[in-house]
Design a protein around this motif. Structure first.
Motif, PDB file in Angstrom:
ATOM      1  N   ALA A   1       0.837  -1.194   0.000  1.00 20.06           N
ATOM      2  CA  ALA A   1       0.000   0.000   0.000  1.00 20.06           C
ATOM      3  C   ALA A   1       0.880   1.255   0.000  1.00 20.06           C
ATOM      4  O   ALA A   1       2.005   1.255   0.496  1.00 20.06           O
ATOM      5  N   THR A   2       0.355   2.322  -0.559  1.00 17.74           N
ATOM      6  CA  THR A   2       1.084   3.586  -0.631  1.00 17.74           C
ATOM      7  C   THR A   2       1.261   4.154   0.773  1.00 17.74           C
ATOM      8  O   THR A   2       0.294   4.261   1.529  1.00 17.74           O
ATOM      9  N   PRO A   3       2.486   4.543   1.140  1.00 21.91           N
ATOM     10  CA  PRO A   3       2.694   5.121   2.469  1.00 21.91           C
ATOM     11  C   PRO A   3       2.153   6.544   2.555  1.00 21.91           C
ATOM     12  O   PRO A   3       2.093   7.272   1.566  1.00 21.91           O
ATOM     13  N   LEU A   4       1.772   6.922   3.759  1.00 21.61           N
ATOM     14  CA  LEU A   4       1.347   8.276   4.084  1.00 21.61           C
ATOM     15  C   LEU A   4       2.509   8.958   4.793  1.00 21.61           C
ATOM     16  O   LEU A   4       3.056   8.421   5.758  1.00 21.61           O
ATOM     17  N   VAL A   5       2.899  10.145   4.311  1.00 18.59           N
ATOM     18  CA  VAL A   5       4.015  10.888   4.895  1.00 18.59           C
ATOM     19  C   VAL A   5       3.496  12.264   5.314  1.00 18.59           C
ATOM     20  O   VAL A   5       2.970  13.006   4.493  1.00 18.59           O
ATOM     21  N   LEU A   6       3.642  12.578   6.611  1.00 18.30           N
ATOM     22  CA  LEU A   6       3.129  13.836   7.157  1.00 18.30           C
ATOM     23  C   LEU A   6       4.262  14.794   7.505  1.00 18.30           C
ATOM     24  O   LEU A   6       5.282  14.375   8.067  1.00 18.30           O
ATOM     25  N   PHE A   7       4.040  16.075   7.198  1.00 14.96           N
ATOM     26  CA  PHE A   7       4.976  17.140   7.565  1.00 14.96           C
ATOM     27  C   PHE A   7       4.221  18.202   8.358  1.00 14.96           C
ATOM     28  O   PHE A   7       3.107  18.581   8.020  1.00 14.96           O
TER      29      PHE A   7
ATOM     30  N   ASN B   1      16.186   7.498   0.355  1.00 17.56           N
ATOM     31  CA  ASN B   1      16.867   6.689   1.378  1.00 17.56           C
ATOM     32  C   ASN B   1      15.946   5.672   2.029  1.00 17.56           C
ATOM     33  O   ASN B   1      16.365   4.568   2.368  1.00 17.56           O
ATOM     34  N   ILE B   2      14.665   6.035   2.199  1.00 15.85           N
ATOM     35  CA  ILE B   2      13.696   5.112   2.784  1.00 15.85           C
ATOM     36  C   ILE B   2      13.275   4.063   1.764  1.00 15.85           C
ATOM     37  O   ILE B   2      12.875   2.963   2.109  1.00 15.85           O
ATOM     38  N   GLY B   3      13.373   4.397   0.480  1.00 18.17           N
ATOM     39  CA  GLY B   3      12.988   3.465  -0.574  1.00 18.17           C
ATOM     40  C   GLY B   3      11.524   3.566  -0.974  1.00 18.17           C
ATOM     41  O   GLY B   3      10.923   2.580  -1.411  1.00 18.17           O
ATOM     42  N   ILE B   4      10.946   4.740  -0.831  1.00 17.78           N
ATOM     43  CA  ILE B   4       9.549   4.949  -1.209  1.00 17.78           C
ATOM     44  C   ILE B   4       9.489   5.353  -2.676  1.00 17.78           C
ATOM     45  O   ILE B   4      10.166   6.284  -3.089  1.00 17.78           O
ATOM     46  N   GLU B   5       8.678   4.626  -3.444  1.00 11.04           N
ATOM     47  CA  GLU B   5       8.518   4.969  -4.857  1.00 11.04           C
ATOM     48  C   GLU B   5       7.459   6.056  -5.032  1.00 11.04           C
ATOM     49  O   GLU B   5       7.691   7.061  -5.669  1.00 11.04           O
ATOM     50  N   LYS B   6       6.283   5.816  -4.475  1.00 11.24           N
ATOM     51  CA  LYS B   6       5.181   6.800  -4.511  1.00 11.24           C
ATOM     52  C   LYS B   6       4.639   6.946  -3.101  1.00 11.24           C
ATOM     53  O   LYS B   6       4.627   6.001  -2.326  1.00 11.24           O
TER      54      LYS B   6
ATOM     55  N   SER C   1       6.391  13.007  -9.867  1.00 13.57           N
ATOM     56  CA  SER C   1       6.356  11.569 -10.156  1.00 13.57           C
ATOM     57  C   SER C   1       6.417  10.719  -8.889  1.00 13.57           C
ATOM     58  O   SER C   1       6.125   9.530  -8.924  1.00 13.57           O
ATOM     59  N   SER C   2       6.766  11.328  -7.748  1.00 10.53           N
ATOM     60  CA  SER C   2       6.850  10.596  -6.479  1.00 10.53           C
ATOM     61  C   SER C   2       5.558  10.659  -5.678  1.00 10.53           C
ATOM     62  O   SER C   2       5.469  10.069  -4.609  1.00 10.53           O
ATOM     63  N   ILE C   3       4.571  11.383  -6.185  1.00 12.18           N
ATOM     64  CA  ILE C   3       3.366  11.665  -5.407  1.00 12.18           C
ATOM     65  C   ILE C   3       2.140  10.976  -6.001  1.00 12.18           C
ATOM     66  O   ILE C   3       1.880  11.071  -7.192  1.00 12.18           O
ATOM     67  N   GLU C   4       1.405  10.296  -5.140  1.00 10.07           N
ATOM     68  CA  GLU C   4       0.109   9.750  -5.554  1.00 10.07           C
ATOM     69  C   GLU C   4      -0.990  10.773  -5.273  1.00 10.07           C
ATOM     70  O   GLU C   4      -1.866  11.003  -6.096  1.00 10.07           O
ATOM     71  N   LYS C   5      -0.933  11.377  -4.086  1.00  9.16           N
ATOM     72  CA  LYS C   5      -1.897  12.408  -3.696  1.00  9.16           C
ATOM     73  C   LYS C   5      -1.206  13.392  -2.762  1.00  9.16           C
ATOM     74  O   LYS C   5      -0.262  13.042  -2.052  1.00  9.16           O
ATOM     75  N   LEU C   6      -1.742  14.607  -2.739  1.00  9.31           N
ATOM     76  CA  LEU C   6      -1.289  15.637  -1.803  1.00  9.31           C
ATOM     77  C   LEU C   6      -2.468  16.025  -0.926  1.00  9.31           C
ATOM     78  O   LEU C   6      -3.541  16.350  -1.429  1.00  9.31           O
ATOM     79  N   LEU C   7      -2.264  15.983   0.387  1.00 11.93           N
ATOM     80  CA  LEU C   7      -3.290  16.397   1.349  1.00 11.93           C
ATOM     81  C   LEU C   7      -2.802  17.658   2.042  1.00 11.93           C
ATOM     82  O   LEU C   7      -1.710  17.671   2.616  1.00 11.93           O
ATOM     83  N   LEU C   8      -3.578  18.715   1.978  1.00 16.03           N
ATOM     84  CA  LEU C   8      -3.218  19.972   2.626  1.00 16.03           C
ATOM     85  C   LEU C   8      -4.080  20.138   3.874  1.00 16.03           C
ATOM     86  O   LEU C   8      -5.301  20.180   3.785  1.00 16.03           O
TER      87      LEU C   8
END
Length: 183
Positions: free
Chosen positions: A3-9, A77-82, A104-111
């Protein structure tokens, strides 16, 4: 695992700890991995000396590159494609710029309550001439590279902020939150 990972900033003056109360629910509901990452200079991240200028002397393009290239290096470095990228407040601004550069690295952007930075006001110094002394002093300090976190009394102000913002919140420990923001 596929599954696509979720990355939060996080936003300005914050770090990954701001998401601690929602992480149990997110990790339970999200099908992929959930990552919460400190922007450079925040939380427990690297604090390299800042060389890109302050206030109106800062180069916006180089500043955006500084943060976005670090995110891209982390992703590789983490090895995330999308990934699904989520940015809160100023993190929303930075993740939007990242998406423009590395789409190309993004599936979706959540603001999440994003903030934008307007074009500099060319007449700000003229307008500040009639402003109260504390506004003029604050603006001058900001332009010189000082932030609210560098002022004396910040410890006390963060305690007041935490108590006001999370007045009756049973899910947070205000003293831990103040320590997190301060250190």
């Amino acid at each position: 695992p596929n599954a696509t990972p979720l990355v939060l900033f996080h936003g300005y003056g914050s770090g990954t700890g701001i998401f601690y109360a929602v992480l149990p629910g997110l990790t339970e509901m999200w099908k992929g991995n959930v990552y919460v990452v400190d922007l450079l200079g925040c939380g427990l991240s690297t604090r390299k000396p800042w060389t890109l200028g302050f206030g109106s002397d800062a180069d916006l393009n180089k500043t955006e590159e500084y943060f976005c290239d670090a995110i891209e290096e982390w992703r590789k470095n983490i090895g995330i494609e999308k990934m699904v990228l989520a940015g809160h407040s100023m993190g929303g601004y930075i993740t939007t710029v990242y998406c423009e550069k590395y789409s190309s690295s993004i599936e979706k952007l959540l603001l999440l309550s994003p903030v934008g930075i307007p074009d500099p006001d060319k007449n700000i110094k003229e307008r500040l001439k009639n402003a109260p002394w504390y506004f003029r002093m604050s603006f001058s300090m900001w332009e010189s590279g000082y932030s609210p976190m560098a002022l004396p009394g910040t410890w006390h102000l963060l305690g007041m902020h935490g108590n006001a913002r999370f007045n009756n919140a049973s899910w947070t420990t205000k003293e831990l939150l103040r320590n997190y923001f301060y250190y």
